[in-house]
Scaffold this active site. Sequence first.
Site, PDB file in Angstrom:
ATOM      1  N   CYS A  75      29.072  16.032  15.402  1.00  0.00           N
ATOM      2  CA  CYS A  75      28.135  15.114  14.733  1.00  0.00           C
ATOM      3  C   CYS A  75      27.272  14.481  15.821  1.00  0.00           C
ATOM      4  O   CYS A  75      27.794  13.729  16.650  1.00  0.00           O
ATOM      5  CB  CYS A  75      28.893  14.043  13.950  1.00  0.00           C
ATOM      6  SG  CYS A  75      27.794  12.817  13.190  1.00  0.00           S
ATOM      7  N   ASN A  77      24.295  12.440  15.672  1.00  0.00           N
ATOM      8  CA  ASN A  77      23.967  11.016  15.559  1.00  0.00           C
ATOM      9  C   ASN A  77      25.227  10.181  15.839  1.00  0.00           C
ATOM     10  O   ASN A  77      25.152   9.104  16.446  1.00  0.00           O
ATOM     11  CB  ASN A  77      23.446  10.698  14.157  1.00  0.00           C
ATOM     12  CG  ASN A  77      22.053  11.252  13.931  1.00  0.00           C
ATOM     13  OD1 ASN A  77      21.216  11.244  14.831  1.00  0.00           O
ATOM     14  ND2 ASN A  77      21.794  11.752  12.738  1.00  0.00           N
ATOM     15  N   HIS A 169      24.527  25.790  10.743  1.00  0.00           N
ATOM     16  CA  HIS A 169      23.225  25.350  10.224  1.00  0.00           C
ATOM     17  C   HIS A 169      22.427  26.531   9.700  1.00  0.00           C
ATOM     18  O   HIS A 169      22.462  27.628  10.295  1.00  0.00           O
ATOM     19  CB  HIS A 169      22.423  24.648  11.327  1.00  0.00           C
ATOM     20  CG  HIS A 169      22.992  23.309  11.701  1.00  0.00           C
ATOM     21  ND1 HIS A 169      22.637  22.146  11.064  1.00  0.00           N
ATOM     22  CD2 HIS A 169      23.937  22.981  12.607  1.00  0.00           C
ATOM     23  CE1 HIS A 169      23.328  21.135  11.589  1.00  0.00           C
ATOM     24  NE2 HIS A 169      24.122  21.607  12.515  1.00  0.00           N
ATOM     25  N   GLU A 218      23.379  17.819   4.171  1.00  0.00           N
ATOM     26  CA  GLU A 218      24.520  18.017   5.067  1.00  0.00           C
ATOM     27  C   GLU A 218      25.758  18.527   4.325  1.00  0.00           C
ATOM     28  O   GLU A 218      26.080  18.046   3.230  1.00  0.00           O
ATOM     29  CB  GLU A 218      24.888  16.700   5.776  1.00  0.00           C
ATOM     30  CG  GLU A 218      23.949  16.303   6.872  1.00  0.00           C
ATOM     31  CD  GLU A 218      24.575  15.286   7.815  1.00  0.00           C
ATOM     32  OE1 GLU A 218      25.817  15.311   7.988  1.00  0.00           O
ATOM     33  OE2 GLU A 218      23.837  14.452   8.382  1.00  0.00           O
ATOM     34  N   CYS A 227      19.997  13.897  10.614  1.00  0.00           N
ATOM     35  CA  CYS A 227      21.133  14.735  11.021  1.00  0.00           C
ATOM     36  C   CYS A 227      20.870  15.177  12.455  1.00  0.00           C
ATOM     37  O   CYS A 227      19.892  15.899  12.704  1.00  0.00           O
ATOM     38  CB  CYS A 227      21.267  15.941  10.093  1.00  0.00           C
ATOM     39  SG  CYS A 227      22.598  17.079  10.555  1.00  0.00           S
ATOM     40  N   GLY A 228      21.703  14.732  13.382  1.00  0.00           N
ATOM     41  CA  GLY A 228      21.453  14.999  14.796  1.00  0.00           C
ATOM     42  C   GLY A 228      21.606  16.471  15.146  1.00  0.00           C
ATOM     43  O   GLY A 228      20.694  17.082  15.746  1.00  0.00           O
ATOM     44  N   THR A 229      22.730  17.063  14.764  1.00  0.00           N
ATOM     45  CA  THR A 229      22.908  18.498  15.030  1.00  0.00           C
ATOM     46  C   THR A 229      21.893  19.305  14.233  1.00  0.00           C
ATOM     47  O   THR A 229      21.419  20.354  14.689  1.00  0.00           O
ATOM     48  CB  THR A 229      24.324  18.961  14.654  1.00  0.00           C
ATOM     49  OG1 THR A 229      24.618  18.560  13.298  1.00  0.00           O
ATOM     50  CG2 THR A 229      25.366  18.414  15.603  1.00  0.00           C
ATOM     51  N   GLY A 230      21.509  18.768  13.056  1.00  0.00           N
ATOM     52  CA  GLY A 230      20.488  19.445  12.258  1.00  0.00           C
ATOM     53  C   GLY A 230      19.147  19.446  12.961  1.00  0.00           C
ATOM     54  O   GLY A 230      18.408  20.448  12.927  1.00  0.00           O
TER      55      GLY A 230
END
Length: 287
Positions: A75, A77, A169, A218, A227-230
């Site tokens: 995650c 964020n 993703h 998500e 979404c940080g990884t997004g």
Amino acid sequence: MRIRFTKMQGAGNDFVVLDETRGRLGLTPAQYRLIADRHFGVGADQILTVRPSPGAGIDFEYVIHNADGGEVEQCGNGARCFARYVRDKGLTDRDVVRVRTLSGVIEPRLNADGRVTVDMGPPVFELAQVPFDARGIEPAMEGGWETWPLALAGGTTVQVAVLSMGNPHAVQLVDDVDAAPVREQGPQVEHHARFPRRVNAGYLQVQDCSHARLRVWERGAGETLACGTGACAAVVAGIRLGRLDARVDVQTHGGVLTIEWDGRGPVFMTGPAVTVFEGELEIPDAP
Ligand SMILES: N[C@H](CCC[C@H](N)C(=O)O)C(=O)O
């Protein structure tokens, strides 16, 4: 049982942070779901747990549960909020911490301007590691990289770029994120059979080579404000599809995330990390 928690947010992606550095709470998926519930609990997209160092060279273990109670690999964020939390709580005096997650070690750094930069590690493109089942379909080539057709309900097919930032993703390029069918289509992508561990569904609007807008449905949480990884996955996809440069400001509903990727090494994400409030919550003991 009574638990103490800290409520935090990173670009509007919100978290309950739990401190297990002095002992485990032993929470069940149902208890995580209750804590994350926005009516019967505190309310959060994810629950982040701080655990002691698992070994040499690592400062903390970082455990992530989605609002649906499932534990996940990464995650972004949350990583920024994690670094802010351990510093503010005096659990470390370092501005750069190395934390281990299910998907490996990441390295958040507290910046002087209050934002946090995280080395999120390199993206993963091997389909089996996402994981993504591409049997029986052929990719389309866009800008030198492949996108894959996903058959959805009603005869709709969407083209997705598929990759992992430790978590899976599926990124679509759209002309206008405001018009994108995120809430109608996102769950179909999330639960698509070709993603055996489900997937985060990103909708990326390229504005120019260094500016983009992004919405993400998500896995395990629904549409979040950011979404940080997004954002990492979307920028990597945009770069590989020939649409973005190495440094991109990504505008999400909750704020701006700056993503940098040189095309081969780790992805760096920079953004806010804010403590909202502290509290205590009484939850039923596990049955
Ligand atoms: N829903 C994600 C986990 C949280 C990711 C997101 N909140 C971020 O900032 O990266 C998943 O199931 O992989």
